[in-house]
Design a protein around this motif. Structure first.
Motif, PDB file in Angstrom:
ATOM      1  N   SER A   3      56.081  81.758  34.482  1.00  0.00           N
ATOM      2  CA  SER A   3      56.142  82.047  33.057  1.00  0.00           C
ATOM      3  C   SER A   3      56.448  83.520  32.782  1.00  0.00           C
ATOM      4  O   SER A   3      56.860  83.869  31.685  1.00  0.00           O
ATOM      5  CB  SER A   3      54.822  81.655  32.397  1.00  0.00           C
ATOM      6  N   HIS A   4      56.242  84.392  33.791  1.00  0.00           N
ATOM      7  CA  HIS A   4      56.512  85.810  33.575  1.00  0.00           C
ATOM      8  C   HIS A   4      57.976  86.156  33.756  1.00  0.00           C
ATOM      9  O   HIS A   4      58.422  87.220  33.346  1.00  0.00           O
ATOM     10  CB  HIS A   4      55.673  86.662  34.533  1.00  0.00           C
ATOM     11  N   LYS A   5      58.732  85.238  34.402  1.00  0.00           N
ATOM     12  CA  LYS A   5      60.129  85.554  34.660  1.00  0.00           C
ATOM     13  C   LYS A   5      60.958  85.323  33.401  1.00  0.00           C
ATOM     14  O   LYS A   5      60.641  84.466  32.586  1.00  0.00           O
ATOM     15  CB  LYS A   5      60.660  84.654  35.791  1.00  0.00           C
ATOM     16  N   PRO A   6      62.040  86.125  33.257  1.00  0.00           N
ATOM     17  CA  PRO A   6      62.898  85.915  32.100  1.00  0.00           C
ATOM     18  C   PRO A   6      63.591  84.550  32.143  1.00  0.00           C
ATOM     19  O   PRO A   6      63.728  83.944  33.209  1.00  0.00           O
ATOM     20  CB  PRO A   6      63.912  87.059  32.200  1.00  0.00           C
ATOM     21  N   GLU A   7      63.992  84.111  30.951  1.00  0.00           N
ATOM     22  CA  GLU A   7      64.574  82.776  30.788  1.00  0.00           C
ATOM     23  C   GLU A   7      65.719  82.505  31.769  1.00  0.00           C
ATOM     24  O   GLU A   7      65.786  81.453  32.386  1.00  0.00           O
ATOM     25  CB  GLU A   7      65.095  82.637  29.339  1.00  0.00           C
ATOM     26  N   GLY A   8      66.599  83.501  31.896  1.00  0.00           N
ATOM     27  CA  GLY A   8      67.796  83.310  32.720  1.00  0.00           C
ATOM     28  C   GLY A   8      67.458  83.011  34.167  1.00  0.00           C
ATOM     29  O   GLY A   8      68.032  82.107  34.778  1.00  0.00           O
ATOM     30  N   ILE A   9      66.499  83.744  34.709  1.00  0.00           N
ATOM     31  CA  ILE A   9      66.145  83.557  36.114  1.00  0.00           C
ATOM     32  C   ILE A   9      65.504  82.198  36.328  1.00  0.00           C
ATOM     33  O   ILE A   9      65.755  81.523  37.325  1.00  0.00           O
ATOM     34  CB  ILE A   9      65.200  84.696  36.575  1.00  0.00           C
ATOM     35  N   ARG A  10      64.698  81.789  35.334  1.00  0.00           N
ATOM     36  CA  ARG A  10      64.065  80.479  35.458  1.00  0.00           C
ATOM     37  C   ARG A  10      65.114  79.372  35.462  1.00  0.00           C
ATOM     38  O   ARG A  10      65.028  78.417  36.234  1.00  0.00           O
ATOM     39  CB  ARG A  10      63.082  80.263  34.306  1.00  0.00           C
ATOM     40  N   LEU A  11      66.100  79.510  34.576  1.00  0.00           N
ATOM     41  CA  LEU A  11      67.177  78.526  34.497  1.00  0.00           C
ATOM     42  C   LEU A  11      67.917  78.480  35.835  1.00  0.00           C
ATOM     43  O   LEU A  11      68.177  77.412  36.385  1.00  0.00           O
ATOM     44  CB  LEU A  11      68.135  78.873  33.366  1.00  0.00           C
ATOM     45  N   LEU A  12      68.212  79.664  36.367  1.00  0.00           N
ATOM     46  CA  LEU A  12      68.912  79.763  37.647  1.00  0.00           C
ATOM     47  C   LEU A  12      68.090  79.084  38.743  1.00  0.00           C
ATOM     48  O   LEU A  12      68.617  78.348  39.575  1.00  0.00           O
ATOM     49  CB  LEU A  12      69.148  81.229  37.992  1.00  0.00           C
TER      50      LEU A  12
END
Lengths: 386, 257
Positions: A3-12
């Protein structure tokens, strides 16, 4: 964590594994020699079987030593269809598969007939094993046969099927089994490189679909109920659930998965024989899941892949050594890694191992206090903290 | 014979009619008859071996009595499977806490609250009221901030409470609670008694225990079991003054300081 990671990295993070699978699957036939590709395809189809074993054993706690039955049923279904298409196109032996000639059989046995149809076959390779598993499971579970008695019963059933298939030359060629590699499908030899490549891709697709089905079965409340059966079946009964129904469903699904795996394995190994129902092979299926990680779906797939790869590499170099290694692996898993490799990884095994080399951080007080901080309320019953 | 009594306020919710259980010549229950009215809170006590747990086994379908009948809402429960009886509205808490240790607290409660058919588990979603009930119960057992904790990691007392909460989540008409305070501290025992008292009214609650202080705090009619049948019924004070009870149960307790 995530949950701390930015949206883009999570999507990746979500897309990348899929992308990797697609790229690897497309590249594998061009990167690997056809012998290795064939092995990979076969081991992946065993991964489908392992998913079923994980579903019933890892999650529900039903240790079946008879998955070979369903594996073979799927394999025979696929092989019968291929034998028939071959016989019809060659017209050599009066439109029936050649081996019947050896035993003087002139008439195709009735149960072969529907396997003329490719569509029937496509349904049969998962439906028939699923149905047999469902019936067998229902009878066993309804009578509340559990634990080691269930395991023994499945192994006995396996032997019954094994002996039956072994003895029926006039029906299904007995011990010799049914060959598929010299049969034709879509005008191509089944054993040819092109067909094998297609079967490899089909297998990858089947693994992904099987994984997806299993994941949906285990992630929701249905999966919780399965784990509850493993934990305390009687308690679940008194909560109002019918474990017989749940276990029958999940055993049928595992049977169907074994059938699909068996069919894919057959077309890639070129033959199906009663050896698919040998006792050691069904036990090996359990070992794949145990080593990979019970109750982790990826563990089941990686376990099947890893062990079988190791088996083929070791056997190529030192044929007598493999059984010792397999036994050793099983002992290591039972004593040191009860959650299997993936379970060990998930529960933070790697950092723990590294910490062991670096020396663990010293905790001066009770570990829970250090980790959670003194301000955080401890778990207490209502009213305990004034 | 009463036949099938109509379901209205006056009809008893649970009726045991001359129930006997014979374990190879040993009568665990001996011609036991007992009635529970709707909304009632009842305590059942008795020395070890009086047949308290057998009595629950008969109601919940774990044991088939050798004679007699068990009626719930006017319907006989005999020969019904455990999960059918549970779905009719009979919930049971076990003597030693039994929770699903590899599931989280919320998963434990959610399973108890949900519709129990396989299809509903797979494709249905949990209703609004069930979800609220689960969240409310997490609060009641004071674990609302740790819903993801595995039930196996709870302390003994917390497991007892989680199992009671699971029972409530199931929303049964009849709660059968077997030794809910075994192994609890005095404070926890008091709060358990208060919780059970609150539950009565909306639910019918039958509590089995032999902690006298706890039973007294329940402030409920007491039924004393002895050797498989009802010895006497009454308030705690009446029961304690009964010479027969003193002899079989309390008297024995007095002798050991």
């Amino acid at each position: 964590m995530d949950s701390h990671k930015p949206e883009g990295i999570r999507l990746l993070g979500r897309v990348l594994p899929w992308l990797l699978i697609v790229v690897l699957a497309i590249a594998a036939p061009y990167a690997l020699p056809s012998f290795r590709l064939n092995l990979l395809g076969r081991f992946l189809s065993l991964g489908v079987v392992a998913l079923g074993v994980d579903l019933i054993w890892g999650f529900t706690g039903l240790l079946s030593l008879g998955q070979g039955i369903f594996f073979a049923l799927g394999g025979y279904g696929a092989a019968m269809h291929l034998q028939l298409t071959c016989a019809t196109c060659s017209r050599s032996a009066g439109g029936i598969p050649e081996f019947f000639g050896l035993y003087g059989v002139k008439q195709l046995p009735f149960f072969w007939w529907p396997f003329h149809s490719p569509w029937f076959t496509l349904v049969a390779i998962w439906f028939i094993p699923g149905l047999v598993a469902g019936l067998l499971g229902y009878l066993v579970f309804r009578n509340r046969i559990r634990g080691v008695y269930f395991s023994i019963l499945t192994q006995a059933a396996l032997l019954v099927f094994y002996n039956f298939f072994n003895g029926q030359q006039k029906l299904i060629n007995g011990t010799n089994g049914l060959k598929t590699d010299v049969t034709r499908l879509f005008g191509q030899m089944v054993g040819s490189d092109i067909m094998q490549r297609n079967f490899f891709w089909l297998t990858v697709l089947c693994v992904v679909v099987a994984w997806w089905i299993c994941r949906n079965l285990v992630r929701g409340r249905f999966g919780d109920a399965l784990v509850a059966i493993r934990d305390d079946e009687a308690r679940l009964r008194f909560t109002g659930f019918n474990p017989t129904a749940l276990k029958t469903i999940v055993f049928a699904v595992a049977g169907a998965l074994a059938g699909v795996g068996g069919a894919l394995y057959t077309v890639q190994s070129g033959i199906v024989s009663p050896q698919f129902m040998s006792v050691p092979f069904s036990i090996e299926m359990v070992i794949w899941v145990a080593v990979g990680g019970r109750a982790t779906l990826l563990g089941a797939i990686f376990g099947a892949l890893g062990i079988n790869y190791a088996k083929s590499l070791v056997s190529e170099a030192l044929p007598y050594l493999w059984l010792f290694i397999q036994g050793g692996l099983f002992i290591v898993v039972v004593t040191a890694l009860p959650d299997g490799l993936v379970g060990w990884w998930k529960k933070g095994g790697v950092p723990r191992l590294l910490a062991r080399f670096r020396g663990a951080p010293r905790l001066a007080t009770y570990p829970a206090l250090e980790l959670e901080g003194p301000d955080k309320p401890r778990i207490t019953l209502k009213g305990d903290q004034q | 014979m009463h036949g099938n009594a109509p379901i209205d306020g006056s009809a008893p919710l649970l009726e045991l009619d001359g129930v006997s259980v014979d374990f190879d010549g040993f009568l665990a229950l001996d011609d036991l008859s007992l009635c529970l009215a709707s909304g009632e809170l009842r305590a059942v006590i008795g020395p070890n071996g009086a047949g308290k747990t057998t009595f629950l086994d008969v109601i919940t379908g774990k044991l088939l009595p050798s004679s007699g009948d068990v009626r719930f809402k006017g319907r006989s429960l005999l020969g019904q499977q455990e999960h059918h009886i549970a779905r009719l509205g009979v919930g049971r808490k076990f003597q030693s806490p039994r929770v699903f240790e590899n599931l989280s607290l919320r998963q434990n409660l959610t399973l108890a609250a949900s519709v129990k058919t396989p299809l509903a588990l797979l494709f249905g979603s949990l209703g609004r009221s069930e979800r609220d009930r689960v969240e409310h119960l997490l609060g009641v057992i004071d674990l609302a901030d740790r819903p993801h904790l595995l039930a196996g990691e709870l302390s003994h007392g917390q497991k007892q409470w989680l199992e009671i909460a699971m029972l409530v989540a199931q929303d049964p008409d009849l709660l059968l609670v077997d030794e809910p305070v075994a192994g609890l501290t005095d404070g926890e025992t008091e709060r358990t008694a208060d919780l059970l008292r609150e539950l009565a009214g909306d639910h019918t609650v039958l509590v089995i225990d032999h902690d006298m202080e706890f039973i007294r705090r329940l402030d409920a009619p007491v039924t004393v079991l002895h050797e498989g049948h009802v010895l006497c019924e009454g308030t705690m004070d009446q029961v304690q003054c009964d010479p027969a009870v003193t002899e079989v149960y309390l008297g024995r307790a007095d002798e050991t300081p």
